[in-house]
Enzyme design. Structure first.
Site, PDB file in Angstrom:
ATOM      1  N   ASP A  42       0.807  -1.228   0.000  1.00 54.86           N
ATOM      2  CA  ASP A  42       0.000   0.000   0.000  1.00 54.86           C
ATOM      3  C   ASP A  42       0.839   1.277   0.000  1.00 54.86           C
ATOM      4  OD1 ASP A  42      -2.576   1.401   0.153  1.00 54.86           O
ATOM      5  OD2 ASP A  42      -1.684   2.163   1.994  1.00 54.86           O
ATOM      6  N   HIS A  73      -9.245   0.792  -0.112  1.00 51.93           N
ATOM      7  CA  HIS A  73      -9.858   2.109  -0.372  1.00 51.93           C
ATOM      8  C   HIS A  73     -10.520   2.291  -1.747  1.00 51.93           C
ATOM      9  CE1 HIS A  73      -5.811   2.534  -1.955  1.00 51.93           C
ATOM     10  NE2 HIS A  73      -5.276   2.777  -0.788  1.00 51.93           N
ATOM     11  N   ASP A 105      -7.535   3.938   6.464  1.00 48.68           N
ATOM     12  CA  ASP A 105      -6.380   4.518   5.768  1.00 48.68           C
ATOM     13  C   ASP A 105      -5.849   5.720   6.566  1.00 48.68           C
ATOM     14  OD1 ASP A 105      -4.325   4.903   4.004  1.00 48.68           O
ATOM     15  OD2 ASP A 105      -5.574   5.536   2.318  1.00 48.68           O
TER      16      ASP A 105
HETATM   17 ZN   LIG Z   1      -3.293   3.044  -0.420  1.00 49.35          ZN
END
Ligand SMILES: [Zn+2]
Lengths: 428, 306
Positions: free
Chosen positions: A149, A229, A302
């Site tokens: 990520d 996300h 996030d």
């Molecule tokens: Zn991300």
């Protein structure tokens, strides 16, 4: 330790007493008594299983000026979380057993939530060759979620191998879906606003193209895929299609993509710069509907703390990302509960049960029932407060909700029977 | 007038007209004078804060401020604390502490002047920010058109070239629309932003179809490097399809004018014989730039009427 919670409403339903003893729920029912117990008056409070975050940036090791495992854990507990998945894009990157064990131990020391490290898919997040996924899975940290990520595993052959390889580990690859060739220099959602503001556009297709590719790959090799996300209406459609075909895909949406749109970029305040970017009203409506239907499985924060100097600049010079842990549940209440899209059982499912299942956390996301772990939160759904970044437990201040009134206040959080939040204050 | 000039949308029709009228008055006041100086901003300080090299724009603003008798500080990002990593905010607060009344800012990042305006008490004038806007360029273009054609209402303006990366195009579309002109954007689809449909302008991919109806042709600078990112195949193909050469100029109406914000790529978007023709306003635009920027500084700083 014995705690008697009086008059709470499990899942927002009929009031009941909940007795916690030795880390477990001992009883749920009317008028319980336990002379030795510490009594918590929970009249009017909603009881939910402790929340599980699949996507948290704790910044330690490397950027302890922005957040530490301890400060992030405190923010999480205050938000009603009892477990958080710590993303791998630290410095050094969490791509070895040594680093994931270090983060896991720091979490144990902080003792406010279970800090579950995410392992990098590729060495150094460089997208070139696989990290030692097996060693991380077998370590004390028991890694099950692997993610680069911040970066997308863009090479389709490498992504295929990663998906295949983690099958042996009961693992899942969590993909940051962003085709890098379509987002060079991208600053915000590509559309009417980016055209006018003169900020390079981040097209929805750059996310959707990777999700479409990855669900095909996951289906082909019979592996588990998790999509981080999700931010566009098109992504929701692709996920719906993939699930209807039996692909083992799960997905998350952030609180900010449930609430905010690209309109926030007007004024160029980088607190609203995030990756993927804030999208349009139509996208917000689509991800809310997707979450309500279960096409999107989970809310994940996030949570991305940034030091002041990384945000107080011109838009293009600022880092992307925003805080989320302390306001996530409030945003879900505002966008999903008060709108009638989810009931409290739905909230428990999307913020605790399903994320725990995706992360293979056996002791989280459990029902509020006798014999289960005493891991839960008590929320005052009637409370409303204006968000003040200075009052946050996070070491950073980059909250996109500053000055916004949001509903719901986490009053108590318990992790295995131990209070981590009492009367809205962290216990350590 | 608002306190800042950050983008063309900060000006309504009355404000924009006031700027143009003030520039015309300044031109008239200075015409034939040996000392081209007005005392109106004596004792005021104007800072030119340039994060991007743009000698022509900086000199134009400097001249404008000096002709109004203001003190001028040139704060170039090169060789200053800015290049050593000082943040935009710290620089803003430093300039504030020095007592600047107006900051004229050029920055490679879109929106940098908006952030600056957030942190200082004085006026901020956007002298070009990234691919966002360059409002004083649009004002000087409008001034030039009005001077040449006698009006702006109903004037048909073709803006040709790299609209996607052009701050000049964004400011002109907004300002010319405010002033009643009709804008048509002409470019290959790759050089138009997604979302251009929401702008108050027509869009065409065909320059030859647009030219006969245009009163004004505004050519935008096209950087040859764009072809490396496949915005177009080659410089030659670009100039064949979207360049203004003598043959195309012949298709223009008798009174039509040709504009360019400079610096030009002769032979790329505009042929030398067009740039140097009587239709061309390119040199005139430079001179008008000083008058218009004087008008802007004068109106923002509220200098006493002379
Ligand atoms: Zn991300």
């Amino acid at each position: 330790m014995t705690v008697l919670i009086r008059g709470a409403r499990p899942y927002g339903e009929d009031a009941a007493d909940i007795l916690l003893r030795d880390g477990h729920v001992a009883a749920v029912g009317g008028s319980l008594s336990a002379p030795d117990a510490e009594v918590v008056d929970a009249a009017g409070l909603v009881a939910l299983p402790g929340l599980v975050d699949l996507h948290t940036h704790l910044r330690e090791p490397g950027r302890e000026d922005a957040e530490t495992v301890e400060t992030g854990s405190r923010a999480a507990a205050l938000g009603g979380y009892t477990a958080v998945h710590a993303m791998a894009n630290t410095d050094p990157v969490a791509d070895t057993a040594g680093v994931v064990e270090q983060v896991w131990r720091l979490g144990q020391q902080a003792g406010l939530v279970d800090v579950v490290p995410v392992g990098a898919v590729t060495v150094g997040l460089r997208g070139e060759r696989l990290a030692e996924l097996g060693a991380m899975a077998d370590s004390a940290a028991r890694v099950r979620v692997f993610s680069d990520d911040g970066m997308c595993v863009a090479d389709p052959a490498l992504m295929r191998r990663a998906l295949e390889y983690v099958k042996a580990l009961d693992g899942v690859v969590a993909q940051h879906a962003e085709e890098p060739r379509l987002t060079t220099g991208a600053q915000m959602h590509e559309g009417d606003r980016s055209a006018r503001l003169g900020l390079t556009g981040w097209p929805a297709a750059a996310e959707e193209a990777i999700i479409a590719r990855d669900v095909l790959l996951a289906g082909h090799v019979g592996a588990r895929l998790h999509v981080c996300h999700v931010s566009t209406a098109g992504s929701v459609e692709i996920l719906r299609w993939a699930k209807s075909r039996g692909v083992q895909v799960t997905a998350e949406v952030t609180p900010h993509h449930l609430l905010l749109t690209d309109e926030c970029a007007e004024g160029y305040d980088p607190v609203f710069k995030v990756n993927p970017p804030l999208r349009t009203d139509a996208d917000v409506a689509a991800v809310r509907r997707g979450l309500a239907e279960g096409v999107i499985d989970a809310v994940a924060t996030d949570h991305a703390p940034h030091a002041v100097e990384d945000k107080e600049s011109e838009w293009a010079g600022a880092r992307p990302g925003m805080l989320g842990l302390e306001q996530a549940l409030s945003v879900v209440v505002a966008t999903m509960v008060e709108t009638g899209l989810l009931d409290w059982r739905g909230v428990a499912d999307r913020m605790s049960v399903r994320p725990a299942a995706i992360g293979r956390l056996e002791t989280h996301g459990r029902p509020l029932a006798p014999g289960e772990p005493a891991t839960l939160l008590l929320l005052d759904p009637a409370a409303r407060a204006v968000v003040d970044p200075a009052a946050l437990a996070s070491r950073s201040r980059n909250s996109p909700y500053a000055g916004r009134e949001l509903p719901g206040r986490v009053v108590h959080t318990f992790l295995r029977g131990v209070p981590t939040v009492t009367d809205g204050k962290a216990t350590r | 007038m608002r306190r800042h000039l950050l983008e063309a949308a900060d000006l309504d029709r009355a404000d924009a007209t006031l700027v143009l009228d003030t520039a015309a008055q300044i031109d008239a006041a200075l015409a034939g004078r040996e000392v081209k100086k007005l005392p109106t901003l004596r004792g005021r300080t104007v800072v030119n804060l340039f994060y991007e090299d743009s000698t022509r724009t900086r000199i134009s603003f400097e001249l404008a401020a000096k002709r109004l008798s203001a003190d001028v500080i040139n704060f170039s990002a090169k060789g200053s604390s800015v290049s050593k990593g000082e943040s935009l905010k710290d620089t803003a607060l430093t300039l504030e502490a020095m007592g600047s009344d107006a900051i004229v800012v050029r920055h490679s990042a879109s929106g940098a002047p908006h952030r600056l305006a957030h942190w200082v008490r004085g006026s901020v004038v956007n002298a070009g920010d990234g691919t966002h806007e360059h409002p004083t360029q649009a004002l000087l273009d409008a001034y030039t058109i009005r001077h040449r054609l006698g009006r702006l209402e109903g004037v048909r303006v073709a803006v040709v070239g790299d609209v996607l990366h052009s701050r000049v195009a964004r400011s002109n579309v907004r300002l010319l629309h405010t002033l009643g002109a009709e804008v048509t954007l002409v470019a290959p689809p790759t050089l138009l932003p997604v979302g251009v449909g929401s702008w108050p302008a027509e869009v065409s991919y065909d320059l030859d179809a647009v030219l006969p109806k245009a009163d004004v042709v505004m050519m935008l600078r096209v950087q040859a490097e764009r072809m490396a990112a496949s915005y177009f195949p080659s410089a030659r193909e670009y100039s064949r399809r979207y360049g203004l050469d003598a043959r195309r100029m012949a298709a223009l109406g008798d009174d039509a004018i040709v504009m360019h914000p400079g610096p030009m790529n002769r032979g790329m978007e505009i042929a030398a014989e067009v740039a140097d023709s009587v239709r061309s306003t390119i040199v005139e635009q430079v001179g008008n730039g000083v008058s218009v920027r004087m008008a802007v500084l004068y109106l923002l700083l509220g200098g006493a009427p002379s």
